[in-house]
Write a protein that holds these residues in place. Structure first.
Motif, short mmCIF file in Angstrom:
data_model
loop_
_atom_site.label_atom_id
_atom_site.label_comp_id
_atom_site.label_asym_id
_atom_site.label_seq_id
_atom_site.Cartn_x
_atom_site.Cartn_y
_atom_site.Cartn_z
N GLY A 1 0.78 -1.22 0.00
CA GLY A 1 0.00 0.00 0.00
C GLY A 1 0.81 1.27 0.00
N VAL A 2 1.94 1.25 -0.68
CA VAL A 2 2.81 2.42 -0.74
C VAL A 2 2.36 3.36 -1.86
N SER A 3 2.48 4.65 -1.63
CA SER A 3 2.12 5.64 -2.65
C SER A 3 3.04 5.51 -3.86
N VAL A 4 2.45 5.68 -5.02
CA VAL A 4 3.20 5.59 -6.27
C VAL A 4 3.25 6.98 -6.90
N ASP A 5 4.31 7.70 -6.62
CA ASP A 5 4.40 9.09 -7.06
C ASP A 5 5.52 9.35 -8.06
#
Length: 206
Positions: free
Chosen positions: A88-92
């Motif tokens: 669930g890590v942000s993909v930026d």
């Protein structure tokens, strides 16, 4: 009752007539309990059905034309995408320092996230996103992503002592991957079904 993989178990549906005579179970169709995946090539009796169903429900994996292709090998980019989805890590990220992962790649955000978290590494200026991920490469990433303690000697005869044995043993200790007949098969490519099983293990260990 004969239990199958992942908690699936078969039972027969029988009928009884007015005289109380029950139909022969051997002639009855077998119905399987367990997880339905929604993929026609991963029935509830498949060893990875529960894992595939869980990851699909979470939006981590998807198929094509109703198929999951459980026996297809997973590339490094695909595995990283699944791992980032599980955690669930942000993909930026829109760019990386790797020459073979450009801003036009559909995986650039996932690879950038995994690199930023310290889960994945490249080789010099290249990440080799299209190369199949090996069981040992997957083990390294999972141990780092799940924060598993590097364990000692898991008794694998095909893994050299030291860091790699620690990664393999960590997965064995956590119940994520146990190997077979004393072998971890570190250089064997990982299938989609195997990846699903391992990644659900990450969820359980979190």
């Amino acid at each position: 009752r004969s239990y199958l993989a992942d908690g699936a178990w078969p039972f027969a549906v029988t009928a009884e007539d007015e005289a109380g005579n029950e139909s022969d179970p051997e002639d009855a169709p077998q119905v399987f309990g367990g997880r339905e995946t929604g993929f026609h090539d991963v029935p509830a009796t498949h060893f990875a059905s529960a894992a595939v169903a869980t990851l699909r429900e979470r939006g981590v994996v998807a198929g094509r034309d109703g198929a999951f292709a459980p026996d297809a090998f997973v590339t490094r980019a695909e595995f990283v995408k699944m791992l980032v989805g599980v955690r669930g890590v942000s993909v930026d990220a829109t760019t990386t320092s790797f020459r073979d992962v450009t801003s036009r790649s559909s995986f650039v955000g996932y690879i950038g996230a995994a690199i930023g978290q310290g889960w994945a590494r490249g080789e010099g200026a290249y990440f080799y996103p299209n190369r199949y991920v090996t069981r040992m490469e997957a083990a390294r990433m999972i141990v780092r992503a799940a924060g598993l303690p590097s364990a000692g000697d898991g008794g694998f005869t095909d893994v050299t002592a030291g860091e790699e044995m620690g990664f393999a043993t960590a997965l064995k200790t956590a119940g994520i991957a146990s190997g077979q007949n004393g072998l971890f098969n570190p250089n064997r490519p990982l299938t989609r079904a195997e990846a699903a099983k391992m990644l659900v293990g990450v969820l359980k260990s979190a």
